[in-house]
Write an enzyme that holds these catalytic residues in place. Structure first.
Site, mmCIF file in Angstrom:
data_model
loop_
_atom_site.group_PDB
_atom_site.id
_atom_site.type_symbol
_atom_site.label_atom_id
_atom_site.label_comp_id
_atom_site.label_asym_id
_atom_site.label_seq_id
_atom_site.Cartn_x
_atom_site.Cartn_y
_atom_site.Cartn_z
ATOM 1 N N ASN A 1 21.445 67.155 49.610
ATOM 2 C CA ASN A 1 20.819 66.783 50.823
ATOM 3 C C ASN A 1 20.559 68.164 51.272
ATOM 4 O OD1 ASN A 1 20.993 63.776 50.788
ATOM 5 N ND2 ASN A 1 22.936 63.967 51.522
ATOM 6 N N PHE A 2 21.503 69.082 51.015
ATOM 7 C CA PHE A 2 21.416 70.560 51.678
ATOM 8 C C PHE A 2 21.320 71.648 50.692
ATOM 9 C CE2 PHE A 2 23.567 67.584 54.590
ATOM 10 C CZ PHE A 2 22.952 67.823 55.653
ATOM 11 N N ALA A 3 21.413 71.333 49.633
ATOM 12 C CA ALA A 3 21.445 72.309 48.137
ATOM 13 C C ALA A 3 20.902 72.035 47.020
ATOM 14 C CB ALA A 3 22.927 72.671 48.041
ATOM 15 N N VAL B 1 20.515 72.830 42.765
ATOM 16 C CA VAL B 1 21.520 73.580 41.918
ATOM 17 C C VAL B 1 20.368 73.733 40.472
ATOM 18 C CG1 VAL B 1 23.319 73.153 40.317
ATOM 19 C CG2 VAL B 1 23.519 72.239 42.583
ATOM 20 N N ASP C 1 19.882 68.241 42.890
ATOM 21 C CA ASP C 1 19.312 68.316 44.146
ATOM 22 C C ASP C 1 19.964 67.419 45.035
ATOM 23 O OD1 ASP C 1 17.719 68.589 46.353
ATOM 24 O OD2 ASP C 1 16.032 67.847 45.362
ATOM 25 N N LYS D 1 23.809 77.826 42.819
ATOM 26 C CA LYS D 1 23.725 76.358 44.013
ATOM 27 C C LYS D 1 22.929 77.306 45.138
ATOM 28 C CE LYS D 1 26.813 73.916 47.253
ATOM 29 N NZ LYS D 1 28.174 73.541 47.522
ATOM 30 N N ASP E 1 40.283 65.960 50.257
ATOM 31 C CA ASP E 1 39.425 65.066 49.658
ATOM 32 C C ASP E 1 39.601 65.037 48.271
ATOM 33 O OD1 ASP E 1 37.414 63.132 49.579
ATOM 34 O OD2 ASP E 1 35.723 64.517 49.217
#
EC number: 2.7.11.1
Length: 756
Positions: A416-418, A420, A414, A435, A527
Site C-alpha cells: 500500500n505504501f511501498a 519492493v 507492491d 524497499k 506482532d
C-alpha cells in the site's frame, strides 16, 4: 440594592433607563414586576445560562512532541463528556498509537505548557491544548503546523495573533471559497459495491460541481444507483475511507461506493481482470482534456450541470461503459490553471497524477499489453519532472549512490505504501531487496515510518531480518533489506516430509533468541506471528528462522496501553488495557509453539466474533485435547503453560525459555515421533499456495508501519475484565524476573541438533 440594580442594567441602553424606571410604576415607587428591567434581565439571563450550558466549546488538541500532527478539533459539552476522565479516555482512543502517546492521554497542557488542565471548566472556547502522557511537556510551535483553514468560522482580531478563536456563527461565502484551494479539475471513477461485474461511472469534480462533501455524495448516489439506496461511505482501493471533500483530490482517483451494508476487503476492494481492463481504459489524456473543458469558459448548459450531468457529457457513454477513445495529446495545463500553480507541490508528492492504486491493480495486465498511450503519457510526465524513466517504471529516480553499489531489477512486491525491487550488490553478487517508500503516501504520518526505521537501524541479529543500507531523498525513502527466500514458518511445516518435536524445538530456539535480543534493547515487537517468521536456508543445508516486520515495534520505557496486534496471538494484558510490557512477545511465542505441535491455536473464537476469542485469552485456560496431544512430550506442555501464564510476573522470560530443557535438547523425547500438523494448519489458517518461495519474504518487506493501523483495534471493556485478569493463580515456586535484560548473543543462533 441600588448598586446591584446598576450592575444588572449594564447591558441595557442608557437612554432607555429613565423610561423603564418611570413606566408602569406603582404608588410606592417600585417598578412593576411585569415591566421592570429586573424582570426582563432575569428572563434574559436564564436563556443565556441555558444556552451556555448546552453550547459546546470548540477547542483543538495536539500531541505532545508531535511536530507533524496538525491537531484535532473537539466540541466539548456536558452532554458529550460528563467528566474530565471521560474526555481523557476519548482523547486516548483518538490520539494514541504505537508511536505517539502509547501510554494514553493522561495530561492536558495549555499551548505554552505553563499550566495543566484538571477540569472541563478550565477549557476555553477556541483555544488550543497539548495532550501528553507521563513525559514532560515538549515545547514546540504547535500552531505553526496548523492550516489556518481548520475552521471556517475563525475571526481574528489581529494578524499577529498565534491562536485563532472560534466563533459560533457560520462563515460567509468568501471564507468558504478560501478553504477550497485544494479543488482542481479531476475525473474520478466510482465503482459500486456488490456482485461483480460492478457498475462504474466517472464523475468530473471541479469548483462548479464539488461544492461540499454531502453534495458530492448526493450526486454519486444519483449516478451509481445502489441497490441499498443512499451512498453512505466511499473508500479508496487501499481501504481508506473518504471523510471529507479534500480526500477526493489526493493521489487516489478510484473509489468504492458503499451503502449501509457490510463489506469485505477481498470482495469489494479487489478488482477482477475485467474491472482492471475497464479502469486501465480510463486514459489520463481524457482526464486532462476534461479538466480543460471544466476550466475554460464555454457556453452551454454543461457549466451549470451537476456531477451526474457532467458524467454523461464528459464520458459520452453510459456510466457502466468506461472505455474511452485514445488520444495522443498530453495534458498541459494553462499557466493560470490550478495544475500549473501546483506544479511544484505535485512534484513533491511524487510527480505523476496517475493513482498508485490504479497502477497496482492493473500491473499484471500492463506487463502483457505492451506500451500504450498511458505509458507514453507517463514517460512525458517523467521527462518534464527530470526523472530517469529507464531506471524506474514507477516514476521515481533511484539515487546514484544506490545504483553504483547495487543493480536494481524488476519489481517483486507492491504494498500500500511501498514498492519492493530486486537488488543485487555489484561487488559480491549478493541478492537483497530494495524497499522504496513514497513519501507522498505517508504525508502526515512520517513519524510512524521513522520509528520503524530507527528500530531497524538498532537491531542486528542472525535471527532478525536486517536493514543493510538506507537512503533518504525528498520524495522517497530507500531501504536495502535482507531478502529471505525460504518462505514463512507455515510454508516450512506444510512442505516438509518429516516434522518432529525436535524441529519445533529448533524453531522456538530461533524465535526465543530473537526475542531475547530485542528485549535486551527494551524493544517489544508486538506482532510476532508465523507470517512474520521467515525461513533462512544456510549453505550447509540447515535452516533458521528470522523475525521481520517491525511496524508495531516500539521502545518500552513504561507501561504501554495501545491495543494492537493480531488477535490470535495477542496477550491478555493488552486486551485488559491494564498496561503491558515486553512479555507480550513471550505470550505470542507460546501461542506459536502450541500451533507448532498440534496445528491449531490454543484460543479460538466463533466466526467473526472476536469477543469470544478475547474472553478465552483473558481466562488463559490452556487445554491439550486428545488425541492431538497424546504423542507430545510433557516437557513441551510444561513450557507452553509457563509461556501462556496470564500472570505477567510468573510468565517465562526469553532467557528462561532458552534455558528450558525442551529447548536446549535435554528434555526432548528419544523417540522422534512424527507430528501430523500440516493438514490442521492448512485447515485453520490461510496457507494457500504462494507464487514463489520468496513471496513471503517480499510480503514482509513490503509491509510498513502505516499498514499496521488496521491492527490497532479497540475493545469495549467489560466490568469484570480486570477482576478476571487478576484472579488467575500463579505458581508460587517461580520467581522470575519481570523483564528480560539479558545481553545479546553475537554468534549465529541455531539449535545444534535440528535443521532449525
Amino acid at each position: 440594592m441600588s448598586f446591584g440594580r446598576d450592575m444588572e442594567l449594564e447591558h441595557f441602553d442608557e437612554r432607555d433607563k429613565a423610561q423603564r424606571y418611570s413606566r408602569g410604576s406603582r404608588v410606592n415607587g417600585l417598578p412593576s414586576p411585569t415591566h421592570s428591567a429586573h424582570c426582563s434581565f432575569y428572563r434574559t439571563r436564564t436563556l443565556q445560562t441555558l444556552s451556555s450550558e448546552k453550547k459546546a466549546k470548540k477547542v483543538r488538541f495536539y500531541r505532545n512532541g508531535d511536530r507533524y500532527f496538525k491537531g484535532i478539533v473537539y466540541a466539548i459539552s456536558p452532554d458529550r463528556f460528563r467528566s474530565f476522565e471521560a474526555l481523557l479516555a476519548d482523547l486516548t482512543r483518538t490520539l494514541s498509537d504505537n508511536v505517539n502517546l502509547p501510554q494514553g492521554v493522561r495530561t492536558i497542557y495549555t499551548i505554552d505548557g505553563l499550566k495543566k488542565i484538571s477540569s472541563l471548566d478550565q477549557l476555553v472556547e477556541g483555544e488550543s491544548y497539548v495532550c501528553g502522557s507521563i513525559e514532560p511537556f515538549k515545547k514546540l510551535e504547535y500552531t505553526k503546523n496548523v492550516n489556518p483553514n481548520w475552521s471556517v468560522n475563525v475571526k481574528t482580531t489581529s494578524a499577529s495573533r498565534a491562536v485563532s478563536s472560534l466563533a459560533t456563527a457560520k462563515g460567509g461565502p468568501s471564507e468558504v471559497r478560501e478553504n477550497k484551494d485544494f479543488i482542481r479539475p479531476k475525473l474520478v471513477t466510482i465503482i459500486r459495491s456488490g456482485v461483480k461485474p460492478r457498475k462504474a461511472v466517472r464523475i468530473l469534480l471541479n469548483k462548479k460541481t464539488a461544492h461540499s462533501f454531502e453534495q458530492v455524495l448526493t450526486d454519486i448516489t444519483d449516478a451509481i444507483k445502489l441497490d441499498s439506496g443512499v451512498v453512505k461511505r466511499l473508500y479508496t482501493l487501499d481501504g481508506k475511507q473518504v471523510m471529507c471533500l479534500q480526500d477526493f483530490f489526493g493521489d487516489d482517483d478510484i473509489f468504492i461506493a458503499c451503502g449501509p451494508e457490510k463489506f469485505r476487503y477481498q470482495d469489494d476492494f479487489l478488482l477482477d481482470e475485467s474491472e482492471c481492463r475497464v479502469v486501465k481504459s480510463t486514459s489520463y489524456t481524457k482526464i486532462a482534456s476534461a479538466s480543460r473543458r471544466g476550466t475554460t469558459k464555454s457556453p452551454g448548459p454543461s457549466r451549470r450541470s451537476k456531477s451526474p450531468a457532467s458524467t454523461s457529457s464528459v464520458n459520452g457513454t453510459p456510466g457502466s461503459q468506461l472505455s474511452t477513445p485514445r488520444s495522443g495529446k498530453s495534458p498541459s495545463p494553462s499557466p493560470t490553471s490550478p495544475g500549473s500553480l501546483r506544479k511544484q507541490r505535485i512534484s513533491q508528492h511524487g510527480g505523476s497524477s496517475t493513482s498508485l492504486s490504479s497502477t497496482k491493480v492493473c500491473s499484471s495486465m500492463d506487463e502483457n499489453d505492451g506500451p500504450g498511450e498511458g505509458d507514453e503519457l507517463g514517460r512525458r510526465h517523467s521527462l518534464q519532472r527530470g526523472w530517469r524513466r529507464e531506471e524506474s517504471e514507477e516514476g521515481f529516480q533511484i539515487p546514484a549512490t544506490i545504483t553504483e553499489r547495487y543493480k536494481v531489477g524488476r519489481t517483486i512486491g507492491d504494498g500500500n505504501f511501498a514498492v519492493v525491487k530486486e537488488c543485487i550488490e555489484r561487488s559480491t553478487a549478493r541478492e537483497y531487496a530494495l524497499k522504496i517508500i513514497k513519501k507522498s503516501k505517508c504525508r502526515g504520518k512520517e513519524h510512524m515510518i521513522q520509528n520503524e526505521v530507527s528500530i531497524l537501524r538498532r537491531v542486528k541479529h542472525p535471527n532478525i531480518v536486517l536493514l543493510i543500507e538506507e537512503m533518504d531523498v525528498p520524495t522517497e525513502l530507500y531501504l536495502v533489506m535482507e531478502l529471505v527466500k525460504g518462505g514463512d514458518l507455515f510454508d516450512a511445516i506444510t512442505s516438509t516430509s518429516k516434522y518432529t518435536e525436535r524441529d519445533a524445538s529448533g524453531m522456538l530456539y530461533n524465535l526465543a533468541s530473537a526475542i531475547k535480543y530485542l528485549h535486551s534493547l527494551n524493544i517489544v515487537h508486538r506482532d510476532i506471528k508465523p507470517e512474520n517468521l521467515l525461513v533462512y536456508e544456510h549453505q550447509d543445508g540447515s535452516k533458521s528462522l528470522k523475525l521481520g516486520d517491525f511496524g508495531l515495534a516500539t521502545i518500552v520505557d513504561g507501561p504501554l496501553y495501545t491495543v494492537c496486534g493480531t488477535p490470535t496471538y495477542v496477550a491478555p494484558e493488552i486486551i485488559a488495557e491494564t498496561g503491558y510490557g515486553l512479555k507480550v512477545d513471550i505470550w505470542a511465542a507460546g501461542v506459536i509453539t502450541y500451533i507448532l505441535l498440534c496445528g491449531f491455536p490454543p484460543f479460538r473464537g466463533s466466526g467473526d466474533d472476536q469477543e469470544v476469542l478475547f474472553d478465552q485469552i483473558l481466562m488463559g485456560q490452556v487445554d491439550f485435547p486428545s488425541p492431538y496431544w497424546d504423542n507430545v512430550s510433557d516437557s513441551a506442555k510444561e513450557l507452553i503453560n509457563m509461556m501462556l501464564l496470564v500472570n505477567v510476573d510468573q510468565r517465562f522470560s526469553a532467557v528462561q525459555v532458552l534455558e528450558h530443557p525442551w529447548v536446549n535438547d535435554d528434555g526432548l523425547p528419544e523417540n522422534e515421533h512424527q507430528l501430523s500438523v500440516a493438514g490442521k494448519i492448512k485447515k485453520h489458517f490461510n496457507t494457500g499456495p504462494k507464487p514463489s518461495s520468496t513471496a513471503a519474504g517480499v510480503s514482509v518487506i513490503a509491509t510498513t508501519a502505516l499498514d499496521k493501523e488496521r491492527q490497532v483495534f479497540r475493545r469495549r471493556r467489560n466490568q469484570d475484565v480486570r477482576s478476571r485478569y487478576k484472579a488467575q493463580p500463579a505458581p508460587p515456586e517461580l520467581n522470575s524476573e519481570s523483564e528480560d535484560y539479558s545481553p545479546s548473543s553475537s554468534e549465529t543462533v541455531r539449535s545444534p541438533n535440528s535443521p532449525f
